[in-house]
Scaffold this active site. Structure first.
Site, PDB file in Angstrom:
ATOM      1  N   GLU A  25       0.836  -1.206   0.000  1.00 45.53           N
ATOM      2  CA  GLU A  25       0.000   0.000   0.000  1.00 45.53           C
ATOM      3  C   GLU A  25       0.870   1.255   0.000  1.00 45.53           C
ATOM      4  OE1 GLU A  25      -2.951   2.181   3.249  1.00 45.53           O
ATOM      5  OE2 GLU A  25      -1.331   0.854   3.851  1.00 45.53           O
ATOM      6  N   LYS A 160      -6.839   0.714  12.366  1.00 45.44           N
ATOM      7  CA  LYS A 160      -6.367   2.027  12.810  1.00 45.44           C
ATOM      8  C   LYS A 160      -7.039   2.406  14.129  1.00 45.44           C
ATOM      9  CE  LYS A 160      -5.241   3.479   8.158  1.00 45.44           C
ATOM     10  NZ  LYS A 160      -5.643   4.265   6.971  1.00 45.44           N
TER      11      LYS A 160
END
Length: 302
Positions: A25, A160
């Site tokens: 990513e 997250k």
């Protein structure tokens, strides 16, 4: 290969010869870390993946073309564009390509491209999920939808920390996505090790994880998988301190009327500003550690 996708020579050779590849990513490295540190971190990630027996493939959009794998010149050009590129999930990909622009890829977008190209292992920092207050805002990351649709296994350091981690795990359970903790039965919380949330499965060997992925495919089970890898304790931030900063950021985001796609960047920026150098060091090392584990996993899957 699709006319909109350009693989590096190294990646093409690895695909042709069925060698292990890790799709990486770009969001965590190139949106989250300032230039030139983002480029230097990317080079360390790529060197670490190669040293661990796999081919690194950063996934990006450059001048209206999806790039799978970048050379040093492309890395530097891309790194300097930090802050000017569109954040790309699945819905943005065709729009950025049509306009001939640049895009920084979320985990969701990276999964889309990896699945199209035929790369099984995706490496990132933190997974997107259900935002706090989603019961009224309906703010849920497309990472969750994509992992349920794509034949990939994502290596990350949990979800997250700005998210509602309990609801994120509930959503993954609803979508029947296998979630594995690597040498842990507690869900890591991005830059922190502790979340207090128990994971459904713990595996202590990468060979066992690879076997589970192969079995899933042999049975024709149509979903991706997540391997959660806690950040090393020496680089981890204090979970209590981090959560207090996140609570502050959420209250400020309400006052500033920040919603939708902008909320993740707003909260992460506030978190990094308040946590200082510790958070930046944590992010850099987390990305490298996950890429190394992803490379070992890819080598065992091939």
């Amino acid at each position: 290969m699709n006319q909109y996708i350009e693989c590096s020579k190294e990646v093409l050779e690895a695909l042709d010869n069925k060698k292990p590849i890790v799709a990486i990513e770009t969001g965590g490295t190139f949106a989250g870390i300032p230039y030139p540190d983002n480029v230097e971190t990317a080079k360390k990630v790529m060197a670490s993946v190669r040293a661990s027996g796999a081919v690194p493939a950063y996934v990006s959009i450059m001048a209206g073309k999806i790039k799978v794998g970048m050379n040093d010149e492309e890395l530097d050009d891309y790194g300097q564009r930090r802050g000017t590129m569109t954040k790309a999930s699945r819905r943005e990909i065709p729009l950025i390509l049509a306009k001939g622009e640049y895009g920084v890829m979320t985990l969701a977008a990276t999964m889309v491209v990896a699945d199209i190209v035929g790369i099984s292992v995706v490496s990132g920092g933190g997974f997107g999920g259900v935002h706090r207050g989603a019961e009224t805002s309906m703010d849920i990351s497309s990472d969750l939808e994509e992992i349920a649709m794509r034949d990939v296994i994502v290596v990350c350091s949990g979800a997250k920390s700005i998210l509602d981690l309990n609801l994120t795990m509930e959503y993954l359970e609803t979508k029947s996505v296998p979630v594995i903790g690597y040498k842990t039965d507690e869900m890591p919380a991005y830059m922190a090790i502790e979340s207090g949330i128990k994971l459904p499965c713990k595996m202590d060997s990468i060979e066992e994880v690879a076997k589970a992925y192969r079995i899933k495919n042999e049975l024709g089970i149509k979903t991706g998988m997540i391997l959660m890898n806690p950040i090393s304790r020496e680089y981890a931030v204090d979970a209590a301190k981090m959560n207090a900063v996140i609570d502050e950021a959420i209250e400020l985001s309400k006052k500033d009327n920040v919603k939708g796609k902008a909320i993740t960047g707003y909260l992460m920026k506030y978190l990094k500003e308040k946590m200082g150098a510790d958070s930046m060091d944590a992010q850099k090392n987390m990305i490298i550690e996950n890429a190394i584990l992803a490379a070992k996993l890819a080598s065992n899957i091939c």
